[in-house]
Design a protein around this motif. Structure first.
Motif, mmCIF file in Angstrom:
data_model
loop_
_atom_site.group_PDB
_atom_site.id
_atom_site.type_symbol
_atom_site.label_atom_id
_atom_site.label_comp_id
_atom_site.label_asym_id
_atom_site.label_seq_id
_atom_site.Cartn_x
_atom_site.Cartn_y
_atom_site.Cartn_z
ATOM 1 N N ALA A 215 -43.427 -51.368 -5.998
ATOM 2 C CA ALA A 215 -44.709 -50.681 -5.940
ATOM 3 C C ALA A 215 -44.505 -49.210 -5.616
ATOM 4 N N LEU A 216 -45.361 -48.377 -6.192
ATOM 5 C CA LEU A 216 -45.311 -46.957 -5.871
ATOM 6 C C LEU A 216 -45.889 -46.764 -4.469
ATOM 7 N N GLY A 217 -45.040 -46.354 -3.536
ATOM 8 C CA GLY A 217 -45.489 -46.157 -2.165
ATOM 9 C C GLY A 217 -44.550 -45.227 -1.436
ATOM 10 N N PHE A 218 -45.079 -44.470 -0.500
ATOM 11 C CA PHE A 218 -44.289 -43.464 0.196
ATOM 12 C C PHE A 218 -44.303 -43.661 1.709
ATOM 13 N N ALA A 219 -44.783 -44.819 2.161
ATOM 14 C CA ALA A 219 -44.744 -45.125 3.587
ATOM 15 C C ALA A 219 -43.312 -45.491 3.975
ATOM 16 N N PRO A 220 -42.865 -45.043 5.147
ATOM 17 C CA PRO A 220 -41.469 -45.300 5.534
ATOM 18 C C PRO A 220 -41.176 -46.737 5.924
ATOM 19 N N ASP A 221 -42.201 -47.553 6.125
ATOM 20 C CA ASP A 221 -41.972 -48.899 6.634
ATOM 21 C C ASP A 221 -42.452 -49.984 5.686
ATOM 22 N N LYS A 222 -42.741 -49.637 4.424
ATOM 23 C CA LYS A 222 -43.276 -50.634 3.507
ATOM 24 C C LYS A 222 -42.637 -50.494 2.127
ATOM 25 N N LEU A 223 -42.231 -51.634 1.572
ATOM 26 C CA LEU A 223 -41.783 -51.684 0.184
ATOM 27 C C LEU A 223 -42.309 -52.979 -0.400
ATOM 28 N N ALA A 224 -43.147 -52.892 -1.413
ATOM 29 C CA ALA A 224 -43.779 -54.064 -2.003
ATOM 30 C C ALA A 224 -43.248 -54.303 -3.408
ATOM 31 N N VAL A 225 -43.180 -55.579 -3.778
ATOM 32 C CA VAL A 225 -42.818 -55.977 -5.129
ATOM 33 C C VAL A 225 -44.105 -56.180 -5.921
ATOM 34 N N THR A 226 -44.129 -55.713 -7.153
ATOM 35 C CA THR A 226 -45.322 -55.834 -7.987
ATOM 36 C C THR A 226 -44.994 -56.546 -9.299
ATOM 37 N N HIS A 227 -46.071 -56.935 -9.985
ATOM 38 C CA HIS A 227 -45.963 -57.522 -11.311
ATOM 39 C C HIS A 227 -46.407 -56.521 -12.367
#
Length: 257
Positions: A215-227
């Protein structure tokens, strides 16, 4: 010339899912689409993470599907791959200094396919042996255009969870590319994101994989997988341009008027 780039297959055992998706089905549909629409391409370059587990069965699956591909291909390794197991299944690929890197010389210049896999590590490495090999390939291409393919991006994409697991020796790599002076593009995978820009003046691009995405994200504590849709790249190269199209090969919504 026309090049197809496919990246981050993440094959698992038949019948198993990864992130709720079937990587083998995705690869099969990708190859079918390439065969149907791009049989005129000069080659397909698979830029790593061929397997998610690195076990032999996944590479056997890959070999079976590659037999259906109607154009030549080259295979690269990513951090999820196992170099020794891969070479057992693909014995025609002869390693150099123990690494699966190679050059492909064409009328448009030299394509350098790097092996950045460091077994047991997520980040990519180019140790002294690999850097020495690269330096020689660049010297041998003196006066010619060079295109570099690497699994791990050597440039930041400004996503805090992804940048630390890129290529560690990015500075050393850049110095070699700068010395050559005619590196026209760096193509990468690993990030599972569509990214384009330039790195210290060198044009760069990254593609989504054929299974799951980041997932497109710039938070230092989150990485999400997307479909988000899987893609492959359609690359056109001539003396004046390098153009990279990102094709959502599962999309069937096109309507012709």
């Amino acid at each position: 010339m026309k090049i197809i780039q496919v990246t981050d297959l993440h094959l698992v055992q038949p019948g198993k899912l990864l992130c709720g998706l079937d990587p083998l089905d995705r690869l099969q549909r990708c190859i079918e689409n390439i065969n149907e629409h791009h049989a005129d391409a000069d080659m397909v370059i698979f830029t790593g993470d061929l397997s998610d587990t690195g076990d032999e069965e996944t590479y056997q699956l890959l070999a079976t599907e590659l037999n259906k591909l109607v154009i030549p291909y080259h295979l690269m390794l990513g951090n999820h791959d196992n170099r020794d197991v891969f070479l057992r299944v693909f014995p025609s690929i002869v390693p150099e200094d123990g690494f699966v890197h190679r050059v492909v010389d064409t009328d448009e210049g030299r394509f350098i396919l790097l092996d950045t896999l460091e077994m047991g590590r997520v980040e990519g490495r180019l140790d002294g042996t690999r850097l020495a090999w690269l330096k020689q390939q660049l010297q041998d291409a003196s006066g010619r255009s060079v295109y570099v393919f690497t699994h791990h991006p050597p440039f930041p994409i400004h996503m805090p969870h992804l940048d630390p697991i890129g290529l560690i020796e990015a500075g050393e790599l850049f110095e070699l590319l700068k010395e050559h002076g005619n590196v026209r593009h760096v193509f990468a995978g690993h990030a599972h994101r569509p990214v384009a820009g330039s790195w210290r003046g060198i044009p760069v691009s990254v593609l989504r994989g054929t299974n799951h995405q980041s997932a497109l994200g710039f938070a230092p504590d989150k990485l999400a997988v997307t479909h988000e849709p899987p893609v492959y790249g359609v690359i056109f190269i001539d003396r004046e341009t390098v153009i990279v199209h990102s094709h959502d090969f599962l999309d069937t919504s096109a309507a012709y008027y």
